[in-house]
Design an enzyme around this catalytic site. Sequence first.
Site, PDB file in Angstrom:
ATOM      1  N   VAL A   1       8.195  -1.875   6.192  1.00  0.00           N
ATOM      2  CA  VAL A   1       7.976  -0.435   6.041  1.00  0.00           C
ATOM      3  C   VAL A   1       8.522  -0.005   4.681  1.00  0.00           C
ATOM      4  O   VAL A   1       9.596  -0.434   4.250  1.00  0.00           O
ATOM      5  CB  VAL A   1       8.648   0.365   7.172  1.00  0.00           C
ATOM      6  CG1 VAL A   1      10.158   0.181   7.186  1.00  0.00           C
ATOM      7  CG2 VAL A   1       8.287   1.857   7.041  1.00  0.00           C
ATOM      8  N   LYS A   2       7.753   0.829   3.995  1.00  0.00           N
ATOM      9  CA  LYS A   2       8.199   1.418   2.734  1.00  0.00           C
ATOM     10  C   LYS A   2       8.761   2.810   3.034  1.00  0.00           C
ATOM     11  O   LYS A   2       8.099   3.629   3.669  1.00  0.00           O
ATOM     12  CB  LYS A   2       7.021   1.522   1.757  1.00  0.00           C
ATOM     13  CG  LYS A   2       6.433   0.174   1.368  1.00  0.00           C
ATOM     14  CD  LYS A   2       5.188   0.333   0.529  1.00  0.00           C
ATOM     15  CE  LYS A   2       5.473   0.998  -0.809  1.00  0.00           C
ATOM     16  NZ  LYS A   2       4.249   1.088  -1.647  1.00  0.00           N
ATOM     17  N   ILE A   3       9.955   3.057   2.557  1.00  0.00           N
ATOM     18  CA  ILE A   3      10.615   4.344   2.804  1.00  0.00           C
ATOM     19  C   ILE A   3      11.061   4.943   1.473  1.00  0.00           C
ATOM     20  O   ILE A   3      11.839   4.317   0.742  1.00  0.00           O
ATOM     21  CB  ILE A   3      11.830   4.177   3.737  1.00  0.00           C
ATOM     22  CG1 ILE A   3      11.399   3.589   5.094  1.00  0.00           C
ATOM     23  CG2 ILE A   3      12.535   5.515   3.933  1.00  0.00           C
ATOM     24  CD1 ILE A   3      12.558   3.337   6.048  1.00  0.00           C
TER      25      ILE A   3
ATOM     26  N   THR B   1       0.865  -1.181   0.000  1.00  0.00           N
ATOM     27  CA  THR B   1       0.000   0.000   0.000  1.00  0.00           C
ATOM     28  C   THR B   1       0.899   1.227   0.000  1.00  0.00           C
ATOM     29  O   THR B   1       2.118   1.125   0.156  1.00  0.00           O
ATOM     30  CB  THR B   1      -0.897   0.051   1.256  1.00  0.00           C
ATOM     31  OG1 THR B   1      -0.061   0.128   2.420  1.00  0.00           O
ATOM     32  CG2 THR B   1      -1.798  -1.162   1.362  1.00  0.00           C
TER      33      THR B   1
END
Length: 220
Positions: free
Chosen positions: A84-86, A27
Amino acid sequence: MEFMLDTADAQAVKELSEIMTIAGVTTNPTIITKSGKTPEQVFDEMNAVLAPEQKFFMQAVATDYDGILEDARRICSLRKNMYVKIPVTHDGMRAIKQAKAEGLNVLATAIYSPDQAFFAAMNGADYLAPYVNRMCNYGDGVQWVRELEEMLELNQLPAQICAASFKNGNQVHELIVAGVGAVTVAPDVVRGMLDHPGTQIAVNEFTEAWEGAFGRRTFA
């Protein structure tokens, strides 16, 4: 390879997981806000349909180094196989390096060039998400992903590409042919790849022939 869904729609994930092998769900803040749900609702609904082995990716919203890390720690604590998307901003690159030092699962996102992805891989990112269709606005997105794959292999970096931002199934197809490690695709694009009118025509022909010969629509 890993085939993932890019969506906040838990029902779509449930339906497609029943007919396909889905490795996980990604997402981002835009997808979540467009869903009309809170991030907490999206997580709860998605967590309810995902199997423990399926991965789930949510994005840090803060844009400063300390804030990104705080988001990253919170997101990665939510469940097993949580990532986690960073984004690969300057602060994001710093945060990727620190997050990996803390043992967090990280996907580097908002990638528009092979070089950005390569530097994120050097910082330890587990996954790299090049925005294929958006990269095509600046050059050949599919070719750049192929080049990135070669860069990682030549330099023996373990990061895995998770190609994202697809406009159509052909872009996905090209990268599958190229041997990319993972893709994340919106459900509507996936359905377009799954469905072909010729398949239903063939099934109808089989059924009509069988029923005409034996008077039934089952094998026995």
